[in-house]
Design a protein around this motif. Sequence first.
Motif, PDB file in Angstrom:
ATOM      1  N   ARG A   1      32.941  20.680  89.900  1.00 21.28           N
ATOM      2  CA  ARG A   1      32.033  21.760  90.224  1.00 21.28           C
ATOM      3  C   ARG A   1      31.629  21.575  91.676  1.00 21.28           C
ATOM      4  O   ARG A   1      31.294  20.458  92.093  1.00 21.28           O
ATOM      5  CB  ARG A   1      30.793  21.658  89.334  1.00 21.28           C
ATOM      6  CG  ARG A   1      29.912  22.873  89.435  1.00 21.28           C
ATOM      7  CD  ARG A   1      28.459  22.609  89.147  1.00 21.28           C
ATOM      8  NE  ARG A   1      28.132  21.699  88.092  1.00 21.28           N
ATOM      9  CZ  ARG A   1      27.472  22.062  86.978  1.00 21.28           C
ATOM     10  NH1 ARG A   1      27.174  23.325  86.779  1.00 21.28           N
ATOM     11  NH2 ARG A   1      27.131  21.150  86.097  1.00 21.28           N
TER      12      ARG A   1
ATOM     13  N   LEU B   1      29.071  22.005  94.622  1.00 19.40           N
ATOM     14  CA  LEU B   1      27.644  22.251  94.823  1.00 19.40           C
ATOM     15  C   LEU B   1      27.436  22.719  96.260  1.00 19.40           C
ATOM     16  O   LEU B   1      27.822  22.027  97.204  1.00 19.40           O
ATOM     17  CB  LEU B   1      26.840  20.975  94.571  1.00 19.40           C
ATOM     18  CG  LEU B   1      27.096  20.262  93.236  1.00 19.40           C
ATOM     19  CD1 LEU B   1      26.169  19.054  93.089  1.00 19.40           C
ATOM     20  CD2 LEU B   1      26.906  21.205  92.052  1.00 19.40           C
TER      21      LEU B   1
ATOM     22  N   SER C   1      26.183  26.652  92.738  1.00 19.65           N
ATOM     23  CA  SER C   1      27.314  25.808  92.363  1.00 19.65           C
ATOM     24  C   SER C   1      28.328  26.647  91.604  1.00 19.65           C
ATOM     25  O   SER C   1      27.999  27.717  91.092  1.00 19.65           O
ATOM     26  CB  SER C   1      26.852  24.644  91.480  1.00 19.65           C
ATOM     27  OG  SER C   1      26.567  25.117  90.179  1.00 19.65           O
TER      28      SER C   1
END
Lengths: 137, 137, 87, 87
Positions: free
Chosen positions: A123, A125, A130
């Motif tokens: 993921r 950020l 995000s």
Amino acid sequence: MSHRVSAMALSLEAAQAEVFGNDCGASVDFVGSVRDNTRGKPVVALEYEAYEPMALAIFCEIETSAKARWPGVRLAIHHRTGRLPPGEVSVVIAAASPHRSDAFEACRFAIEALKKDAPIWKRELYPDGSSWVGLGS
Amino acid sequence: MSHRVSAMALSLEAAQAEVFGNDCGASVDFVGSVRDNTRGKPVVALEYEAYEPMALAIFCEIETSAKARWPGVRLAIHHRTGRLPPGEVSVVIAAASPHRSDAFEACRFAIEALKKDAPIWKRELYPDGSSWVGLGS
Amino acid sequence: MVPAMQVTLLFFAAARERAGTSKETLELPEGATASQAKARALELHPALAPLGPQLRVAVDQAFAEGDAPLREGSEVALIPPVSGGCS
Amino acid sequence: MVPAMQVTLLFFAAARERAGTSKETLELPEGATASQAKARALELHPALAPLGPQLRVAVDQAFAEGDAPLREGSEVALIPPVSGGCS
């Protein structure tokens, strides 16, 4: 077994030492790290999550396939999980062989196969949010 | 200047650190070492000799060519000289790039170009003699 | 009535977030397949719907065909598009 | 008589062993070329003959064409087939 998926920091030297031997003239090592931007957008960190036992099983399959194509090749695949700021190493792959051409090809094969099939997710950020990578949304 | 030709022991981590940066997602490193045999013949050691200033000039040319073909690539080429027993590292090449494909290709290009043009020679030492490599005699 | 069996269902990454859980026990008819487990998970967790077509299924830590049969205690994982490696 | 110039001649590896020296000063007519320096070295060191066709010439640390002109103080190296890298 020289593969690893964990939150521990990775060491290029350690991965390379696992595959190196006096019968191997060449090793080719891949180090992948967190970039400070993606498609021009600043990235604060990447967060990696893995289905660890299956990821290890896939790493072993990758090694088996590589040994079948390039006999004598040895591979170590180490992947890190958790939250990693830019500059941190997320993956190290070491490939050793008596023949440098095989070491290059096996290392390249391993990172491409990992990206395609290892059950690991990241993921991104950003300063303002995000998103999971690869969902195409 | 991140190239080196000397009798000092080589460090993979050191070469890799010279090219790595937060803008580079990938580095591909080549480590070449002394094998304990060549064409089935046991090798006691290799002895490397270099025309050092010209070897460095060739390494710089290799880097310039690589940057022209793969913009954003950074290269470090370190070669060791002197007498090296099996298992010792004779050459380390680190290539870093935002793109892993470029890092693989630039690293491969650099070792092939080094082998073709760098004024460096090795002599194989056997239990019963020695010979310069590449003379075809 | 077909006898039932229990399998463990694992959710990762975007699927975990959408399902709101990382692991649950699923009751299925004996002889159920990987596809049927996935279909049941999508029924139970409507929020997974947008991911549905992208989810691969693994059974006991290996990618499985849709018609792969499950057994009591099978570990079934829903695998969103993977993104391991580096940036 | 053509004025003379001096260049430094370097020998490496097998060439060094056959010539019995790693470095010497060579006197050549002004305007001499890289090829002429090599030819003169082969004359002075007959033991180099077997290597002759395989020797490349570098002038001032760069490979040179045969007709490259030399100057007073040029560094001329005879480069046997190279073999850097690994096993």
